[in-house]
Motif scaffolding. Sequence first.
Motif, PDB file in Angstrom:
ATOM      1  N   LEU A  28     -14.653   6.136  37.769  1.00 58.26           N
ATOM      2  CA  LEU A  28     -14.142   6.618  36.486  1.00 58.26           C
ATOM      3  C   LEU A  28     -15.061   7.684  35.891  1.00 58.26           C
ATOM      4  O   LEU A  28     -14.601   8.688  35.357  1.00 58.26           O
ATOM      5  CB  LEU A  28     -13.984   5.461  35.501  1.00 58.26           C
ATOM      6  CG  LEU A  28     -12.853   4.478  35.773  1.00 58.26           C
ATOM      7  CD1 LEU A  28     -12.909   3.323  34.786  1.00 58.26           C
ATOM      8  CD2 LEU A  28     -11.506   5.166  35.710  1.00 58.26           C
ATOM      9  N   VAL A  44     -15.661   0.893  40.620  1.00 56.41           N
ATOM     10  CA  VAL A  44     -14.585   1.422  39.772  1.00 56.41           C
ATOM     11  C   VAL A  44     -15.175   2.193  38.591  1.00 56.41           C
ATOM     12  O   VAL A  44     -14.702   3.282  38.247  1.00 56.41           O
ATOM     13  CB  VAL A  44     -13.657   0.279  39.295  1.00 56.41           C
ATOM     14  CG1 VAL A  44     -12.733   0.731  38.186  1.00 56.41           C
ATOM     15  CG2 VAL A  44     -12.859  -0.261  40.464  1.00 56.41           C
ATOM     16  N   ILE A  59     -12.465  10.529  34.097  1.00 57.62           N
ATOM     17  CA  ILE A  59     -11.285   9.859  33.559  1.00 57.62           C
ATOM     18  C   ILE A  59     -11.680   9.219  32.241  1.00 57.62           C
ATOM     19  O   ILE A  59     -12.667   8.491  32.159  1.00 57.62           O
ATOM     20  CB  ILE A  59     -10.761   8.801  34.551  1.00 57.62           C
ATOM     21  CG1 ILE A  59     -10.349   9.489  35.854  1.00 57.62           C
ATOM     22  CG2 ILE A  59      -9.610   8.019  33.955  1.00 57.62           C
ATOM     23  CD1 ILE A  59     -10.002   8.542  36.967  1.00 57.62           C
ATOM     24  N   HIS A  60     -10.921   9.486  31.228  1.00 56.26           N
ATOM     25  CA  HIS A  60     -11.233   8.957  29.909  1.00 56.26           C
ATOM     26  C   HIS A  60     -10.792   7.499  29.835  1.00 56.26           C
ATOM     27  O   HIS A  60      -9.636   7.176  30.078  1.00 56.26           O
ATOM     28  CB  HIS A  60     -10.543   9.774  28.818  1.00 56.26           C
ATOM     29  CG  HIS A  60     -11.017  11.194  28.783  1.00 56.26           C
ATOM     30  ND1 HIS A  60     -12.264  11.537  28.334  1.00 56.26           N
ATOM     31  CD2 HIS A  60     -10.426  12.348  29.167  1.00 56.26           C
ATOM     32  CE1 HIS A  60     -12.422  12.841  28.421  1.00 56.26           C
ATOM     33  NE2 HIS A  60     -11.313  13.359  28.929  1.00 56.26           N
ATOM     34  N   THR A  61     -11.736   6.652  29.503  1.00 56.55           N
ATOM     35  CA  THR A  61     -11.427   5.236  29.357  1.00 56.55           C
ATOM     36  C   THR A  61     -11.059   4.962  27.910  1.00 56.55           C
ATOM     37  O   THR A  61     -11.457   5.698  27.006  1.00 56.55           O
ATOM     38  CB  THR A  61     -12.639   4.374  29.753  1.00 56.55           C
ATOM     39  OG1 THR A  61     -13.747   4.748  28.945  1.00 56.55           O
ATOM     40  CG2 THR A  61     -12.982   4.554  31.213  1.00 56.55           C
TER      41      THR A  61
END
Length: 186
Positions: free
Chosen positions: A58, A54, A63-65
């Motif tokens: 990301l 995962v 994808i910005h966490t």
Amino acid sequence: MADKVDKKLAACLSLPTTVQKKQQQQKAPLLPAVQLTSLWALLTAAILVVSYAVGFALVQGHIHTPSWMSPRAGSFTDAAAAEVSAIIFHGVVWCTAAQAAAAALALLLPGRRCRLSRRALACVALAAAATSHLMLARVVALYFTADPGCVSFWIVGTLDVSYLAAWDLYCFLALLGRGAYANDLS
């Protein structure tokens, strides 16, 4: 009359005693400590693989966490980033694969003759699990040094590493023959 027929039918349908004894020998119960340790190793191997997959998805998907999940951008030095990449690669590929393979073999070996082999495979699975958990602790420590202001990561990382270490120790003591899951080799 019905009782006689039932008894004769039961006698005809029952297996000979030698076949029953062979079936009982083939289905020897697992030692509780071996079963506990093997299941723990399989569970943590699966969790580590899924969590790293995962995380990789990301990163690759850009994808910005949320800020509480990762340190600030650019806070890693090149050496620390290389160390994290090497630890994740070797931890996931080598230790977790060995851990899962040894645990699965310990659970699947049949018969009473394999008791010591099961215990040895459970020890190998636990050693690989402890090694991968120590690698995870090193990654958490590198994250701590990269962004010391991330308090939620401090809490989650410390609790995670402590929980894994406690269960590794509990499984080790169970394999040694102490604790609730202790059993003898006889």
